[in-house]
Design a protein around this motif. Structure first.
Motif, PDB file in Angstrom:
ATOM      1  N   ASN A 138       9.836   8.215  -4.394  1.00 38.14           N
ATOM      2  CA  ASN A 138      10.083   7.327  -5.528  1.00 38.14           C
ATOM      3  C   ASN A 138       9.985   5.848  -5.172  1.00 38.14           C
ATOM      4  OD1 ASN A 138      12.493   7.783  -4.008  1.00 38.14           O
ATOM      5  ND2 ASN A 138      13.717   6.927  -5.680  1.00 38.14           N
ATOM      6  N   ARG A 139       9.651   5.529  -3.923  1.00 35.36           N
ATOM      7  CA  ARG A 139       9.427   4.136  -3.531  1.00 35.36           C
ATOM      8  C   ARG A 139       7.967   3.712  -3.720  1.00 35.36           C
ATOM      9  NH1 ARG A 139      14.086   1.736  -3.493  1.00 35.36           N
ATOM     10  NH2 ARG A 139      13.081   0.066  -2.289  1.00 35.36           N
ATOM     11  N   LEU A 140       7.114   4.675  -4.012  1.00 33.63           N
ATOM     12  CA  LEU A 140       5.693   4.369  -4.155  1.00 33.63           C
ATOM     13  C   LEU A 140       5.411   3.605  -5.447  1.00 33.63           C
ATOM     14  CD1 LEU A 140       4.084   7.757  -3.039  1.00 33.63           C
ATOM     15  CD2 LEU A 140       4.612   5.744  -1.638  1.00 33.63           C
ATOM     16  N   GLN A 141       4.424   2.719  -5.393  1.00 32.71           N
ATOM     17  CA  GLN A 141       4.012   2.016  -6.602  1.00 32.71           C
ATOM     18  C   GLN A 141       3.453   2.986  -7.637  1.00 32.71           C
ATOM     19  OE1 GLN A 141       1.313  -1.154  -5.569  1.00 32.71           O
ATOM     20  NE2 GLN A 141       2.899  -2.381  -4.560  1.00 32.71           N
ATOM     21  N   LYS A 142       2.778   4.023  -7.156  1.00 33.20           N
ATOM     22  CA  LYS A 142       2.192   5.008  -8.069  1.00 33.20           C
ATOM     23  C   LYS A 142       3.087   6.243  -8.223  1.00 33.20           C
ATOM     24  CE  LYS A 142      -2.715   3.880  -7.889  1.00 33.20           C
ATOM     25  NZ  LYS A 142      -4.100   4.411  -7.716  1.00 33.20           N
ATOM     26  N   TYR A 143       4.375   6.040  -8.117  1.00 35.15           N
ATOM     27  CA  TYR A 143       5.337   7.144  -8.240  1.00 35.15           C
ATOM     28  C   TYR A 143       5.145   7.917  -9.547  1.00 35.15           C
ATOM     29  CZ  TYR A 143       9.985   9.064  -9.401  1.00 35.15           C
ATOM     30  OH  TYR A 143      11.023   9.858  -9.805  1.00 35.15           O
TER      31      TYR A 143
ATOM     32  N   THR B 165       6.141  13.571   0.020  1.00 41.60           N
ATOM     33  CA  THR B 165       6.844  12.355   0.397  1.00 41.60           C
ATOM     34  C   THR B 165       5.878  11.174   0.415  1.00 41.60           C
ATOM     35  OG1 THR B 165       8.249  11.348   2.116  1.00 41.60           O
ATOM     36  CG2 THR B 165       6.479  12.789   2.880  1.00 41.60           C
ATOM     37  N   GLY B 166       6.410   9.988   0.638  1.00 43.27           N
ATOM     38  CA  GLY B 166       5.561   8.815   0.686  1.00 43.27           C
ATOM     39  C   GLY B 166       6.266   7.636   1.317  1.00 43.27           C
ATOM     40  N   THR B 167       5.468   6.643   1.656  1.00 44.52           N
ATOM     41  CA  THR B 167       5.960   5.411   2.265  1.00 44.52           C
ATOM     42  C   THR B 167       5.321   4.219   1.572  1.00 44.52           C
ATOM     43  OG1 THR B 167       6.159   6.496   4.431  1.00 44.52           O
ATOM     44  CG2 THR B 167       6.109   4.091   4.418  1.00 44.52           C
ATOM     45  N   ALA B 168       6.159   3.296   1.137  1.00 40.96           N
ATOM     46  CA  ALA B 168       5.660   2.010   0.658  1.00 40.96           C
ATOM     47  C   ALA B 168       5.486   1.144   1.895  1.00 40.96           C
ATOM     48  CB  ALA B 168       6.633   1.386  -0.328  1.00 40.96           C
ATOM     49  N   LEU B 169       4.262   1.015   2.365  1.00 38.76           N
ATOM     50  CA  LEU B 169       4.003   0.508   3.702  1.00 38.76           C
ATOM     51  C   LEU B 169       4.316  -0.978   3.856  1.00 38.76           C
ATOM     52  CD1 LEU B 169       3.032   1.728   6.356  1.00 38.76           C
ATOM     53  CD2 LEU B 169       0.723   0.977   5.780  1.00 38.76           C
ATOM     54  N   SER B 170       4.232  -1.735   2.783  1.00 40.34           N
ATOM     55  CA  SER B 170       4.430  -3.180   2.907  1.00 40.34           C
ATOM     56  C   SER B 170       5.867  -3.530   3.276  1.00 40.34           C
ATOM     57  CB  SER B 170       4.039  -3.876   1.601  1.00 40.34           C
ATOM     58  OG  SER B 170       4.797  -3.359   0.518  1.00 40.34           O
ATOM     59  N   GLU B 171       6.828  -2.659   2.960  1.00 37.57           N
ATOM     60  CA  GLU B 171       8.232  -2.969   3.234  1.00 37.57           C
ATOM     61  C   GLU B 171       8.600  -2.819   4.712  1.00 37.57           C
ATOM     62  OE1 GLU B 171       9.929  -4.349   0.901  1.00 37.57           O
ATOM     63  OE2 GLU B 171       8.487  -4.031  -0.696  1.00 37.57           O
ATOM     64  N   PRO B 172       8.516  -1.640   5.383  1.00 34.59           N
ATOM     65  CA  PRO B 172       8.246  -0.348   4.728  1.00 34.59           C
ATOM     66  C   PRO B 172       9.542   0.282   4.216  1.00 34.59           C
ATOM     67  CG  PRO B 172       8.365  -0.007   7.091  1.00 34.59           C
ATOM     68  CD  PRO B 172       8.614  -1.487   6.855  1.00 34.59           C
ATOM     69  N   THR B 173       9.402   1.093   3.152  1.00 30.56           N
ATOM     70  CA  THR B 173      10.503   1.920   2.675  1.00 30.56           C
ATOM     71  C   THR B 173       9.982   3.338   2.500  1.00 30.56           C
ATOM     72  OG1 THR B 173      10.019   1.280   0.384  1.00 30.56           O
ATOM     73  CG2 THR B 173      11.766   0.067   1.517  1.00 30.56           C
ATOM     74  N   PHE B 174      10.905   4.302   2.657  1.00 35.50           N
ATOM     75  CA  PHE B 174      10.513   5.702   2.753  1.00 35.50           C
ATOM     76  C   PHE B 174      11.139   6.511   1.617  1.00 35.50           C
ATOM     77  CE2 PHE B 174      10.699   3.786   6.956  1.00 35.50           C
ATOM     78  CZ  PHE B 174       9.411   4.002   7.409  1.00 35.50           C
ATOM     79  N   GLY B 175      10.302   7.277   0.943  1.00 33.52           N
ATOM     80  CA  GLY B 175      10.750   8.117  -0.166  1.00 33.52           C
ATOM     81  C   GLY B 175       9.680   8.142  -1.234  1.00 33.52           C
TER      82      GLY B 175
ATOM     83  N   MET C 270       0.844  -1.207   0.000  1.00 27.89           N
ATOM     84  CA  MET C 270       0.000   0.000   0.000  1.00 27.89           C
ATOM     85  C   MET C 270       0.876   1.254   0.000  1.00 27.89           C
ATOM     86  SD  MET C 270      -2.678   1.372   2.886  1.00 27.89           S
ATOM     87  CE  MET C 270      -3.786  -0.009   2.687  1.00 27.89           C
ATOM     88  N   ASP C 271       0.486   2.237  -0.808  1.00 25.13           N
ATOM     89  CA  ASP C 271       1.164   3.540  -0.830  1.00 25.13           C
ATOM     90  C   ASP C 271       0.541   4.469   0.200  1.00 25.13           C
ATOM     91  OD1 ASP C 271       2.829   2.841  -2.928  1.00 25.13           O
ATOM     92  OD2 ASP C 271       1.654   3.870  -4.466  1.00 25.13           O
ATOM     93  N   ILE C 272       1.392   5.103   0.985  1.00 25.45           N
ATOM     94  CA  ILE C 272       0.970   6.188   1.856  1.00 25.45           C
ATOM     95  C   ILE C 272       1.613   7.461   1.321  1.00 25.45           C
ATOM     96  CG2 ILE C 272       0.914   7.121   4.193  1.00 25.45           C
ATOM     97  CD1 ILE C 272      -0.634   4.503   3.844  1.00 25.45           C
TER      98      ILE C 272
ATOM     99  N   ASP D 242      -5.365   1.123  -2.493  1.00 22.27           N
ATOM    100  CA  ASP D 242      -3.937   0.922  -2.230  1.00 22.27           C
ATOM    101  C   ASP D 242      -3.122   2.207  -2.351  1.00 22.27           C
ATOM    102  OD1 ASP D 242      -4.164   1.214  -4.932  1.00 22.27           O
ATOM    103  OD2 ASP D 242      -3.053  -0.590  -5.474  1.00 22.27           O
ATOM    104  N   PHE D 243      -3.810   3.366  -2.368  1.00 21.96           N
ATOM    105  CA  PHE D 243      -3.117   4.664  -2.375  1.00 21.96           C
ATOM    106  C   PHE D 243      -3.870   5.586  -1.430  1.00 21.96           C
ATOM    107  CE2 PHE D 243      -2.182   8.972  -3.739  1.00 21.96           C
ATOM    108  CZ  PHE D 243      -0.831   8.927  -4.065  1.00 21.96           C
ATOM    109  N   ARG D 244      -3.319   5.775  -0.231  1.00 20.65           N
ATOM    110  CA  ARG D 244      -3.952   6.630   0.767  1.00 20.65           C
ATOM    111  C   ARG D 244      -3.187   7.949   0.843  1.00 20.65           C
ATOM    112  NH1 ARG D 244      -5.506   2.953   5.955  1.00 20.65           N
ATOM    113  NH2 ARG D 244      -6.420   4.959   6.589  1.00 20.65           N
ATOM    114  N   PHE D 245      -3.924   9.029   0.810  1.00 17.36           N
ATOM    115  CA  PHE D 245      -3.392  10.387   0.685  1.00 17.36           C
ATOM    116  C   PHE D 245      -3.699  11.126   1.980  1.00 17.36           C
ATOM    117  CE2 PHE D 245      -4.348  14.549  -1.941  1.00 17.36           C
ATOM    118  CZ  PHE D 245      -3.383  15.243  -1.214  1.00 17.36           C
ATOM    119  N   PHE D 246      -2.634  11.676   2.597  1.00 14.14           N
ATOM    120  CA  PHE D 246      -2.793  12.466   3.803  1.00 14.14           C
ATOM    121  C   PHE D 246      -2.297  13.888   3.555  1.00 14.14           C
ATOM    122  CE2 PHE D 246      -2.930   8.179   5.303  1.00 14.14           C
ATOM    123  CZ  PHE D 246      -3.814   8.210   6.376  1.00 14.14           C
TER     124      PHE D 246
END
Length: 219
Positions: free
Chosen positions: A61-66, A49-59, A1-3, A179-183
């Motif tokens: 450009n780590r998002l699936q929907k980058y 910014t964003g977080t690929a939550l399943s990893e998690p990895t931060f950045g 999931m993308d945050i 799978d893309f949550r926007f805050f």
């Protein structure tokens, strides 16, 4: 999931970016009534910014929907031409090709000869070291965009005298899905690293100042 997180700060005093004189002989200590009544010029900044939550990895450009995020940002900034090192480019090319810390200048009033080198951030400097240079550009109405190092990738940092939040908000809102949550986050309320990375421990109860954007959200 993308945050995905759009962190904004509005009504920051542009005067606070200028170099202040400490010598009282050169400092203007009085002000006219006209100066007193004139509103202080302000600016906004946006940390993207964003977080690929399943990893998690931060950045970002780590998002699936980058790529889709970059397209949405380009749509929101479509009124501006983008220059990097004096060369006309587009948002996606700049973000993918530029070195970390290299600025791009966005203008809708014709290219100006801004000095990229004087605004480049390296390991020995940060935005705080570039205040007076940044103030000059923002006063002109142009925007400044940086790539900044993230833990596993990079983020974007955008500065604008004009509050362009709405321009960014609606194209980004269109990406919201399961799978893309926007805050949307008020940066003035995020006062610790724990709050900044709230998605790792309290995703469904975000801290004060962080509001989730849904497909039905309107401003």
């Amino acid at each position: 999931m993308d945050i995905f997180k759009l962190i904004y700060e509005h009504d920051l005093r542009l005067d606070n970016l200028r170099v202040r004189h400490l010598d009282r002989d050169t400092q203007q200590v009085g002000s006219s009534i006209e100066d007193f009544l004139k509103p202080d010029p302000t600016y906004s900044k946006f940390y993207i910014t964003g977080t690929a939550l399943s990893e998690p990895t931060f950045g970002l450009n780590r998002l699936q929907k980058y790529d889709e995020v970059l397209d949405a940002l380009a749509e929101g900034l479509s009124d501006y031409q983008i220059f990097s090192n004096g060369v006309l480019t587009d948002l996606k090319s700049f973000v993918k090709d530029a070195e970390i810390g290299t600025p791009a200048f966005l203008t809708n009033s014709g290219q100006k000869e801004w000095d990229s080198e004087s605004l480049t951030i390296d390991s020995d400097s940060n935005i705080g070291h570039k205040k007076s240079e940044l103030a000059e550009i923002l006063e002109s109405g142009d925007l400044v965009l940086y790539k900044e190092q993230a833990q596993q990738g990079f983020d974007l940092h955008l500065f604008s005298k004009k509050n362009i939040y709405t321009d960014l908000f609606y194209p980004l809102k269109n990406l919201v899905s399961f799978d893309f949550r926007f805050f949307s986050i008020n940066g003035k309320k995020i006062t610790s690293e724990r709050k900044f990375y709230f998605e790792t421990w309290t995703l469904d109860r975000p801290p004060h100042g962080a509001e989730e954007v849904f497909s039905s959200t309107v401003l």
